[in-house]
Design an enzyme around this catalytic site. Structure first.
Site, PDB file in Angstrom:
ATOM      1  N   HIS A   1      -5.520   4.757   6.711  1.00  0.00           N
ATOM      2  CA  HIS A   1      -4.662   5.646   5.522  1.00  0.00           C
ATOM      3  C   HIS A   1      -3.217   5.762   5.899  1.00  0.00           C
ATOM      4  CE1 HIS A   1      -8.212   6.604   3.075  1.00  0.00           C
ATOM      5  NE2 HIS A   1      -8.913   6.882   4.471  1.00  0.00           N
TER       6      HIS A   1
ATOM      7  N   GLU B   1       0.987   5.608   0.326  1.00  0.00           N
ATOM      8  CA  GLU B   1       0.382   6.874   0.597  1.00  0.00           C
ATOM      9  C   GLU B   1       0.983   7.993  -0.219  1.00  0.00           C
ATOM     10  OE1 GLU B   1      -2.430   7.191   2.200  1.00  0.00           O
ATOM     11  OE2 GLU B   1      -2.249   5.121   2.918  1.00  0.00           O
TER      12      GLU B   1
ATOM     13  N   ASP C   1       0.984  -1.194  -0.001  1.00  0.00           N
ATOM     14  CA  ASP C   1       0.072   0.116  -0.150  1.00  0.00           C
ATOM     15  C   ASP C   1       0.875   1.195   0.173  1.00  0.00           C
ATOM     16  OD1 ASP C   1      -2.912   1.029   0.339  1.00  0.00           O
ATOM     17  OD2 ASP C   1      -1.711   2.312   1.656  1.00  0.00           O
TER      18      ASP C   1
ATOM     19  N   ASP D   1      -2.902  -0.487   6.258  1.00  0.00           N
ATOM     20  CA  ASP D   1      -3.393  -0.525   5.220  1.00  0.00           C
ATOM     21  C   ASP D   1      -3.161  -1.934   4.527  1.00  0.00           C
ATOM     22  OD1 ASP D   1      -4.982   1.694   6.018  1.00  0.00           O
ATOM     23  OD2 ASP D   1      -4.670   2.624   3.962  1.00  0.00           O
TER      24      ASP D   1
END
Length: 603
Positions: free
Chosen positions: A182, A43, A41, A187
């Protein structure tokens, strides 16, 4: 990747995992239980991959339900962090300022991905950022297999079970220990639980391998999903495959260099033909017939389609429905479209795939020579009133005895006979002259019509003379190297494939060649250019023989074509076809440039 060029370890590791022993990609052979996944994942600062930056990376490596390793780091994106990202993720610029830039993090991340399948929720987004970063900083992208949990959820879960496919919704549904917030690593851990929950669901859909899961995530029909098991156990060799109905009727026949791989493709998202979806609904099993090599597979496919007329095969479904142009055996011969090549010694041209094409070729002949176009049986004793063509000068009026049988044969019939078996030059030149005349008068549409007739005639003449040259030979033995070091061997008798084999790699092919000749089919000669096989079969054989790597081993007789035969007009045919396909109205320049014609006639 270029052969012989050393690749970074993380690239080679990914390739080694995905390549089978013979070097071919075979994801279908890897079970989900034996697959190593890296669940990732990211960000980011938002926006598109080429305009945004990565702020955090989280990845978890798992196999068989067990966690093997974690990877997590903040990343300095080198650009301001939008306030809404801080509100959404809790990541601040102060946290990112001491973090390493992406070009420093990438080598470690790519090494972490080595040999694994990349998993992400809405994977195109994360993969897009990683690929953009690799491209920007000069790292080769290892192109791992990618599995998207969002796409899997769309196929495996119903709306009654989950209202949407968001990561938070799925994590709650599968009772993930870690709820997404998040932040990249949390995540990723939530996505691991979602992945494991989805894999448990996939068994009920007959999805047990990595290849199955990747295809299942794509948009496939229920028929494809329910019939996927029909591809199980099929061999990965050249041959043909037959989809059969419950009553054992053949529904569809196909060929491939890899039967198993080709049949499996019918159950993937790449197969979008509606008729194939309908066929899969009716199919209950797939029968595989292994062949020595690709040519044998092509020929067997043609023969099976001709024998059974499977309802879902379109091309070659009715190879017996060919027609011929026959010069009738009369005092004043004429052209007639017939279904069979006669044994009466009359001159024939063909075969044609349709009556319309045969009539186009006949019209081209009428443009060149004064053959009568009526269907009456003429007698030397009785006169018959002439038709309008005689008044227009397009027919010598043999019906009114205006021409003797000998002169009619010399002017009208003999040029056609010569064109079919030898030199078609006079006929072709007469047609080109007619196109010239029409072009001079700016009657371009009529000239284009004559050009279409010329194309039909040239195709038929070139094709028939090529077929006839091959089918006259009682036997041809030919061979070509395969990509494994052996030899593909064929025995051809009167244009028919009588036997096929492949010699073992790194062994002399003579023992195999001698054995295959002894067991080859007995083929008897017959009339016409395709006496023992369909025209399509003989043309496939000709194409194989024409390959630069094919070697003639033995021939019984001379394989020859007319010295001034139709083949010398191949370039003219190509030019005419090109002009017709582009609807070129400048017919003279496209087809009948006289300097070009003169060169072609001298070839």
């Amino acid at each position: 990747m270029l052969p012989g060029v050393a690749q970074p370890a993380y690239v080679q590791g990914t390739l080694d995992t995905l390549l089978s022993a013979d070097g071919s990609v075979d994801p279908a052979a890897v079970s989900l239980a034996d697959t190593t996944f890296v669940v990732l994942d990211l960000e980011t600062t938002g926006g598109a991959p080429d305009g945004g930056g990565i702020t955090e990376i989280g990845a978890v490596k798992v196999r068989a339900g067990e966690q093997l390793a974690e990877f997590g780091t903040l990343v300095n994106p080198g650009e301001p962090l939008p306030p809404f990202i801080t509100v959404l993720t809790g990541i601040t610029e102060a946290m990112l300022r001491p973090a390493p830039p992406i070009e420093t993090v990438l080598p470690a991340l790519l090494e972490f991905l080595r040999g694994a399948v990349l998993v992400a929720h809405n994977a195109p987004y994360d993969v897009g950022f990683l690929k953009a970063a690799c491209a920007k900083h000069g790292y080769p992208w290892p192109a791992p297999r990618v599995l998207d949990t969002a796409a899997l959820a769309r196929r495996a879960l119903t709306r009654d079970e989950v209202p949407n496919r968001k990561l938070g919704t799925l994590a709650h549904f599968f009772r993930s220990v870690v709820q997404p917030n998040h932040r990249a690593l949390d995540d990723a851990k939530a996505t691991v639980d979602v992945l494991h929950g989805l894999i448990e669901r996939l068994g009920s859909f007959r999805v047990h391998t990595l290849g199955d899961a990747i295809e299942f995530a794509k948009a496939i029909t229920p028929a494809q999903r329910n019939r996927r098991h029909l591809a199980d156990g099929l061999p990965h060799v050249p041959g043909i495959y037959v989809f059969r109905a419950a009553d054992d009727r053949p529904l569809y026949v196909g060929k491939s260099n890899d039967i198993g791989k080709r049949v499996r493709s019918y159950f993937t998202a790449s197969e979008k033909r509606p008729r194939m979806s309908e066929m899969l609904t009716a199919a209950v099993r797939v029968e595989a017939v292994e062949c020595a090599h690709e040519l044998e597979a092509e020929v067997r496919e043609l023969r099976l389609i001709a024998a059974h007329s499977p309802p879902y095969n379109r091309r070659s479904k009715y190879p017996e429905r060919v027609v011929w142009l026959k010069l009738t055996d009369e005092v004043f011969p004429r052209l007639s479209v017939v279904r069979r090549f006669g044994t009466d010694g009359a001159t024939h041209l063909g075969p044609f795939s349709s009556r319309r094409t045969a009539e186009l070729a006949a019209a081209a002949v009428y443009d060149a020579v004064p053959l009568r176009q009526c269907n009456h049986k003429l007698s030397l004793r009785t006169r018959t009133p002439a038709c309008a063509l005689a008044e227009l000068g397009r027919c010598p009026a043999p019906c009114e005895h205006e021409i003797s049988p000998q002169e009619y044969d010399l002017r009208a019939a003999a040029p056609f006979r010569t064109a079919t078996s030898g030199d078609p030059g006079p006929v072709i030149e007469a047609i080109l002259a007619r196109i010239d005349t029409l072009s001079d008068k700016q009657r371009y549409e009529e000239a284009a019509t004559v050009r279409s007739r010329l194309i039909a005639l040239l195709r038929a003449l070139i094709r028939m003379q090529r077929l006839d040259a091959l089918t006259r030979l009682p036997e041809i033995v030919a061979a070509r190297r395969d990509d494994k070091g052996g030899w593909e061997i064929v025995v051809i008798r009167h244009g028919r494939l009588a036997a096929a084999a492949t010699s073992p790699p790194r062994e002399h092919p003579r023992p195999t060649l001698d054995a295959v000749r002894l067991t080859a089919e007995t083929v008897l000669p017959g009339p016409g250019p395709v006496p023992a096989a369909s025209a399509e079969e003989t043309e496939r054989i000709l194409a194989w023989l024409d390959r630069v790597d094919t070697r003639l081993v033995e021939t019984s007789g001379d394989w020859v074509s007319p010295a001034r035969g139709a083949a010398r007009f191949t370039a003219l045919l190509t030019r005419a076809e090109s002009a017709a396909s582009t609807q070129d109205s400048t017919v003279r320049l496209s087809v009948t440039d006289r300097s070009y014609d003169a060169r072609s006639l001298r070839l």
